[in-house]
Design an enzyme around this catalytic site. Sequence first.
Site, PDB file in Angstrom:
ATOM      1  N   HIS A   1      46.407  46.101  47.297  1.00 17.42           N
ATOM      2  CA  HIS A   1      45.917  44.970  48.094  1.00 17.42           C
ATOM      3  C   HIS A   1      45.007  45.465  49.226  1.00 17.42           C
ATOM      4  O   HIS A   1      43.958  44.881  49.509  1.00 17.42           O
ATOM      5  CB  HIS A   1      47.086  44.226  48.734  1.00 17.42           C
ATOM      6  CG  HIS A   1      48.033  43.581  47.765  1.00 17.42           C
ATOM      7  ND1 HIS A   1      49.332  43.988  47.627  1.00 17.42           N
ATOM      8  CD2 HIS A   1      47.874  42.562  46.894  1.00 17.42           C
ATOM      9  CE1 HIS A   1      49.945  43.228  46.732  1.00 17.42           C
ATOM     10  NE2 HIS A   1      49.075  42.358  46.250  1.00 17.42           N
TER      11      HIS A   1
ATOM     12  N   GLY B   1      41.468  42.005  42.029  1.00 19.34           N
ATOM     13  CA  GLY B   1      41.697  43.309  41.415  1.00 19.34           C
ATOM     14  C   GLY B   1      41.502  43.286  39.903  1.00 19.34           C
ATOM     15  O   GLY B   1      41.877  42.319  39.241  1.00 19.34           O
TER      16      GLY B   1
ATOM     17  N   LYS C   1      43.288  44.977  38.180  1.00 21.26           N
ATOM     18  CA  LYS C   1      44.685  45.045  37.726  1.00 21.26           C
ATOM     19  C   LYS C   1      45.063  43.805  36.906  1.00 21.26           C
ATOM     20  O   LYS C   1      45.760  43.881  35.918  1.00 21.26           O
ATOM     21  CB  LYS C   1      45.579  45.193  38.959  1.00 21.26           C
ATOM     22  CG  LYS C   1      47.046  44.891  38.776  1.00 21.26           C
ATOM     23  CD  LYS C   1      47.737  46.004  38.077  1.00 21.26           C
ATOM     24  CE  LYS C   1      49.256  45.899  38.003  1.00 21.26           C
ATOM     25  NZ  LYS C   1      49.848  44.611  38.017  1.00 21.26           N
ATOM     26  N   ASP C   2      44.588  42.631  37.400  1.00 23.01           N
ATOM     27  CA  ASP C   2      44.820  41.382  36.671  1.00 23.01           C
ATOM     28  C   ASP C   2      43.509  41.026  35.969  1.00 23.01           C
ATOM     29  O   ASP C   2      42.773  40.143  36.406  1.00 23.01           O
ATOM     30  CB  ASP C   2      45.245  40.296  37.657  1.00 23.01           C
ATOM     31  CG  ASP C   2      46.549  40.651  38.349  1.00 23.01           C
ATOM     32  OD1 ASP C   2      47.611  40.336  37.809  1.00 23.01           O
ATOM     33  OD2 ASP C   2      46.500  41.306  39.419  1.00 23.01           O
TER      34      ASP C   2
ATOM     35  N   ARG D   1      55.856  44.015  42.138  1.00 21.75           N
ATOM     36  CA  ARG D   1      57.080  43.949  41.327  1.00 21.75           C
ATOM     37  C   ARG D   1      57.710  45.331  41.110  1.00 21.75           C
ATOM     38  O   ARG D   1      58.862  45.408  40.688  1.00 21.75           O
ATOM     39  CB  ARG D   1      56.779  43.304  39.971  1.00 21.75           C
ATOM     40  CG  ARG D   1      56.510  41.803  40.053  1.00 21.75           C
ATOM     41  CD  ARG D   1      56.303  41.215  38.669  1.00 21.75           C
ATOM     42  NE  ARG D   1      56.158  39.773  38.702  1.00 21.75           N
ATOM     43  CZ  ARG D   1      55.015  39.121  38.887  1.00 21.75           C
ATOM     44  NH1 ARG D   1      53.887  39.805  39.055  1.00 21.75           N
ATOM     45  NH2 ARG D   1      54.967  37.804  38.908  1.00 21.75           N
TER      46      ARG D   1
HETATM   47  P1  AMP Z   1      49.020  39.587  43.880  1.00 19.30           P
HETATM   48  O1  AMP Z   1      49.554  39.640  45.264  1.00 19.30           O
HETATM   49  O2  AMP Z   1      49.815  40.346  42.888  1.00 19.30           O
HETATM   50  O3  AMP Z   1      48.701  38.172  43.448  1.00 19.30           O
HETATM   51  O4  AMP Z   1      47.624  40.347  43.925  1.00 19.30           O
HETATM   52  C1  AMP Z   1      46.616  39.970  44.827  1.00 19.30           C
HETATM   53  C2  AMP Z   1      45.346  40.670  44.441  1.00 19.30           C
HETATM   54  O5  AMP Z   1      45.536  42.086  44.501  1.00 19.30           O
HETATM   55  C3  AMP Z   1      44.910  40.350  42.996  1.00 19.30           C
HETATM   56  O6  AMP Z   1      43.506  40.158  42.961  1.00 19.30           O
HETATM   57  C4  AMP Z   1      45.328  41.590  42.242  1.00 19.30           C
HETATM   58  O7  AMP Z   1      44.561  41.834  41.086  1.00 19.30           O
HETATM   59  C5  AMP Z   1      45.113  42.679  43.294  1.00 19.30           C
HETATM   60  N1  AMP Z   1      45.916  43.855  42.977  1.00 19.30           N
HETATM   61  C6  AMP Z   1      47.235  43.880  42.664  1.00 19.30           C
HETATM   62  N2  AMP Z   1      47.627  45.134  42.360  1.00 19.30           N
HETATM   63  C7  AMP Z   1      46.533  45.913  42.493  1.00 19.30           C
HETATM   64  C8  AMP Z   1      46.285  47.312  42.304  1.00 19.30           C
HETATM   65  N3  AMP Z   1      47.246  48.147  41.918  1.00 19.30           N
HETATM   66  N4  AMP Z   1      45.025  47.771  42.522  1.00 19.30           N
HETATM   67  C9  AMP Z   1      44.040  46.937  42.909  1.00 19.30           C
HETATM   68  N5  AMP Z   1      44.205  45.602  43.090  1.00 19.30           N
HETATM   69  C10 AMP Z   1      45.432  45.095  42.888  1.00 19.30           C
END
Ligand code: AMP
Length: 286
Positions: free
Chosen positions: A37, A149, A151-152, A189
């Site tokens: 993040h 990211g 990542k998704d 997670r």
């Molecule tokens: P989330 O809180 O899981 O909804 O993620 C918020 C944002 O952070 C999303 O755009 C994700 O793709 C990004 N994100 C989550 N994990 C990673 C990671 N390991 N590397 C880069 N971006 C990430």
Amino acid sequence: MLLFKNTADIEKYISIQRNNKQTIGFVPTMGALHHGHLSLIRASNAENDLTVCSIFVNPTQFDNSKDLEKYPRTLSNDILLLTEAGCDMIFAPTVTEVYPKGLKTAVKIDLGHIGSTMEGAFRQGHFEGMMEVVHRLLNIVNPHNLYMGQKDFQQQAIVGHMIKTLGLETNLVTCPIIREEDGLAMSSRNVRLTPSIRENATILHKSLCFVKDKLEQLEVDVLKETALEMLTIDNFKPEYFEIVDGYTLKKVDQIKDHHYIVACTAVWAGEVRLIDNMILKKELRD
Ligand code: AMP
């Protein structure tokens, strides 16, 4: 750094900043922040005058009530990390601020194949909920640039499609995956993994590296089959391992027919569902 809990306040503040010709970068998150993040915050800081991070565990994108209930919530630590990272504004609204009674927030666009494959097939309603919250947050924050990211992978593809289809005035920037030293992609997670499952969770990254390594030598079907076998170890259960075109998310048959190819996987690691992906090939199009 400013912390906003209500919609009207942040809308007003950002509108003043935009009138003062300040550019706004936006990083939507569900909190429980990690270096992944924070890399998005840094990317936004580098390209915008002001960076907004939202922290909101969006109930409409969870297809599994246990996952929603168990989702880690660490707001005070998140505030510390964002302060250190130089974030300018945090938006941490309640559910009723995001979804006030009577406001229609659903996004009705046809996603076709990009919405129904992979995560779309296994998580009913997930992308509809995700689009609903991103669209609503974009309306509130009104950013010049939106940081998400890789990542998704499918999520960022769908958000890109939504921005284009609805003609939204924001520019999507997709940032690389940040990994732990042993290769596991950082995820909120991960804290829920038991120590032994955490240790073996490196198999996701290893399977992706294997496929990238053997891309030119083995047929696509053999690559996928071998990766699925690698992922089928004690306490691990892969849901899918796909090799897809990075633009259409359609399954790839022949590597040579595509400029942009990504391998994507989702795996149950004990009671935690992990996703990961790797770009296998990306050539500039003429
Ligand atoms: P989330 O809180 O899981 O909804 O993620 C918020 C944002 O952070 C999303 O755009 C994700 O793709 C990004 N994100 C989550 N994990 C990673 C990671 N390991 N590397 C880069 N971006 C990430």
